[in-house]
Design a protein around this motif. Structure first.
Motif, PDB file in Angstrom:
ATOM      1  N   LYS A   1       0.804  -1.226   0.000  1.00 19.41           N
ATOM      2  CA  LYS A   1       0.000   0.000   0.000  1.00 19.41           C
ATOM      3  C   LYS A   1       0.834   1.272   0.000  1.00 19.41           C
ATOM      4  CE  LYS A   1      -4.169  -1.946   1.864  1.00 19.41           C
ATOM      5  NZ  LYS A   1      -5.273  -1.773   2.764  1.00 19.41           N
ATOM      6  N   ASN A   2       2.041   1.227   0.516  1.00 26.36           N
ATOM      7  CA  ASN A   2       2.924   2.391   0.488  1.00 26.36           C
ATOM      8  C   ASN A   2       4.029   2.117  -0.513  1.00 26.36           C
ATOM      9  OD1 ASN A   2       1.414   3.590   2.461  1.00 26.36           O
ATOM     10  ND2 ASN A   2       2.753   3.016   4.123  1.00 26.36           N
ATOM     11  N   SER A   3       3.882   2.698  -1.689  1.00 28.38           N
ATOM     12  CA  SER A   3       4.826   2.426  -2.764  1.00 28.38           C
ATOM     13  C   SER A   3       4.964   3.672  -3.639  1.00 28.38           C
ATOM     14  CB  SER A   3       4.335   1.243  -3.608  1.00 28.38           C
ATOM     15  OG  SER A   3       3.049   1.506  -4.111  1.00 28.38           O
ATOM     16  N   PHE A   4       5.787   3.566  -4.668  1.00 31.45           N
ATOM     17  CA  PHE A   4       5.932   4.682  -5.604  1.00 31.45           C
ATOM     18  C   PHE A   4       6.064   4.156  -7.022  1.00 31.45           C
ATOM     19  CE2 PHE A   4      10.224   3.674  -4.228  1.00 31.45           C
ATOM     20  CZ  PHE A   4      10.956   3.673  -5.397  1.00 31.45           C
ATOM     21  N   THR A   5       5.660   5.000  -7.958  1.00 31.41           N
ATOM     22  CA  THR A   5       5.802   4.717  -9.388  1.00 31.41           C
ATOM     23  C   THR A   5       6.433   5.951 -10.031  1.00 31.41           C
ATOM     24  OG1 THR A   5       3.563   5.529  -9.820  1.00 31.41           O
ATOM     25  CG2 THR A   5       3.811   3.156  -9.489  1.00 31.41           C
ATOM     26  N   TRP A   6       6.711   5.860 -11.309  1.00 38.04           N
ATOM     27  CA  TRP A   6       7.389   6.955 -12.013  1.00 38.04           C
ATOM     28  C   TRP A   6       6.529   7.487 -13.141  1.00 38.04           C
ATOM     29  CZ3 TRP A   6      11.612   9.113 -10.053  1.00 38.04           C
ATOM     30  CH2 TRP A   6      12.332   8.390  -9.111  1.00 38.04           C
ATOM     31  N   LEU A   7       6.287   8.791 -13.127  1.00 35.71           N
ATOM     32  CA  LEU A   7       5.656   9.486 -14.251  1.00 35.71           C
ATOM     33  C   LEU A   7       6.751  10.274 -14.930  1.00 35.71           C
ATOM     34  CD1 LEU A   7       2.373  10.814 -12.634  1.00 35.71           C
ATOM     35  CD2 LEU A   7       2.612   8.970 -14.274  1.00 35.71           C
ATOM     36  N   GLY A   8       7.408   9.650 -15.881  1.00 37.40           N
ATOM     37  CA  GLY A   8       8.590  10.264 -16.484  1.00 37.40           C
ATOM     38  C   GLY A   8       9.680  10.336 -15.429  1.00 37.40           C
ATOM     39  N   PRO A   9      10.323  11.484 -15.261  1.00 44.21           N
ATOM     40  CA  PRO A   9      11.380  11.598 -14.255  1.00 44.21           C
ATOM     41  C   PRO A   9      10.867  11.983 -12.868  1.00 44.21           C
ATOM     42  CG  PRO A   9      11.379  13.531 -15.645  1.00 44.21           C
ATOM     43  CD  PRO A   9      10.331  12.604 -16.196  1.00 44.21           C
ATOM     44  N   ARG A  10       9.547  11.988 -12.670  1.00 41.65           N
ATOM     45  CA  ARG A  10       8.971  12.348 -11.377  1.00 41.65           C
ATOM     46  C   ARG A  10       8.377  11.135 -10.681  1.00 41.65           C
ATOM     47  NH1 ARG A  10       5.495  17.775 -12.568  1.00 41.65           N
ATOM     48  NH2 ARG A  10       7.252  19.182 -12.752  1.00 41.65           N
ATOM     49  N   PRO A  11       8.703  10.953  -9.406  1.00 41.44           N
ATOM     50  CA  PRO A  11       8.072   9.851  -8.670  1.00 41.44           C
ATOM     51  C   PRO A  11       6.667  10.239  -8.229  1.00 41.44           C
ATOM     52  CG  PRO A  11       9.603  10.998  -7.246  1.00 41.44           C
ATOM     53  CD  PRO A  11       9.716  11.631  -8.606  1.00 41.44           C
ATOM     54  N   ARG A  12       5.787   9.262  -8.180  1.00 41.12           N
ATOM     55  CA  ARG A  12       4.443   9.453  -7.640  1.00 41.12           C
ATOM     56  C   ARG A  12       4.290   8.477  -6.490  1.00 41.12           C
ATOM     57  NH1 ARG A  12      -0.603   8.126 -11.237  1.00 41.12           N
ATOM     58  NH2 ARG A  12      -0.002   6.047 -10.647  1.00 41.12           N
ATOM     59  N   VAL A  13       4.026   9.001  -5.309  1.00 44.16           N
ATOM     60  CA  VAL A  13       3.949   8.184  -4.106  1.00 44.16           C
ATOM     61  C   VAL A  13       2.499   7.783  -3.863  1.00 44.16           C
ATOM     62  CG1 VAL A  13       4.367   8.137  -1.621  1.00 44.16           C
ATOM     63  CG2 VAL A  13       5.952   9.335  -3.115  1.00 44.16           C
ATOM     64  N   ASN A  14       2.272   6.483  -3.649  1.00 42.36           N
ATOM     65  CA  ASN A  14       0.948   5.966  -3.320  1.00 42.36           C
ATOM     66  C   ASN A  14       0.903   5.706  -1.823  1.00 42.36           C
ATOM     67  OD1 ASN A  14       0.262   5.820  -6.088  1.00 42.36           O
ATOM     68  ND2 ASN A  14       1.295   3.875  -6.238  1.00 42.36           N
ATOM     69  N   ILE A  15      -0.022   6.356  -1.136  1.00 46.47           N
ATOM     70  CA  ILE A  15      -0.212   6.147   0.294  1.00 46.47           C
ATOM     71  C   ILE A  15      -1.664   5.760   0.503  1.00 46.47           C
ATOM     72  CG2 ILE A  15      -0.161   7.232   2.566  1.00 46.47           C
ATOM     73  CD1 ILE A  15       1.919   9.159   1.457  1.00 46.47           C
TER      74      ILE A  15
END
Length: 177
Positions: free
Chosen positions: A94-108
């Motif tokens: 549930k607490n993870s991150f993905t990448w939108l191009g060179p920007r991380p997107r944090v999932n909380i």
């Protein structure tokens, strides 16, 4: 001791090109890798950064694949609407991150952490939208800081459970008459 115009122009061009190259290298590789390292130190997990596109290709491929399959009314809609996000949560938690191009997107997804993010006004900033988005979609969603807190306070009572119940009752009465 005469300095030729060609040497000056070449030197200036060399400085500009070197500066531009360093900025691009920082934007495309160094900063994303630094952010990835920081996120992992904080206990978040996710895919490693990939140059330029991040997870965008995987995400669009999963969306295309999900849309190619038929869906029934009784089916779960999450795999259809957010296939990449569902895959990320299943794979990394549930607490993870993905990448939108060179920007991380944090999932909380922990309610306590979400509440913490919403109560700390200046600590968590939204990514800056591009000018076209700013022009077309202005509103509470794009506000930051004190302006966001003020508008949130104004609209918050509309989402209390009692008011939502009254809205449901009102809708039932309208459909009956």
């Amino acid at each position: 001791m005469e300095i030729s115009l060609d040497k000056v122009a070449t030197s200036v061009l060399f400085v500009i090109m070197t500066t531009l190259s360093c900025m691009i290298l920082n934007w495309v590789w160094l900063r994303p890798k630094y952010l990835e390292r920081c996120l992992r130190k904080q206990g978040l997990v996710g895919n490693s950064y990939r140059l330029f596109f991040g997870d965008t290709k995987d995400s669009s491929m999963m969306v295309k694949q999900a849309c190619s399959k038929p869906i029934e009314l009784s089916d779960d809609i999450v795999p259809r609407v957010l296939p990449f996000e569902q895959h990320t949560v299943k794979r990394y938690g549930k607490n993870s991150f993905t990448w939108l191009g060179p920007r991380p997107r944090v999932n909380i997804m922990s309610p306590e952490q979400i509440k913490d993010v919403f109560t700390k006004i200046g600590d968590f900033q939204k990514p800056k939208p591009n000018p076209l988005t700013r022009l077309l979609a202005m509103g509470v969603i794009n506000y930051e800081g004190e302006k966001w807190a003020k508008h949130r306070k104004i609209i918050n009572p509309a989402f209390h459970l009692e008011k939502l119940k009254w809205n449901d009752i009102y809708q039932e009465l309208r459909t009956e008459s």
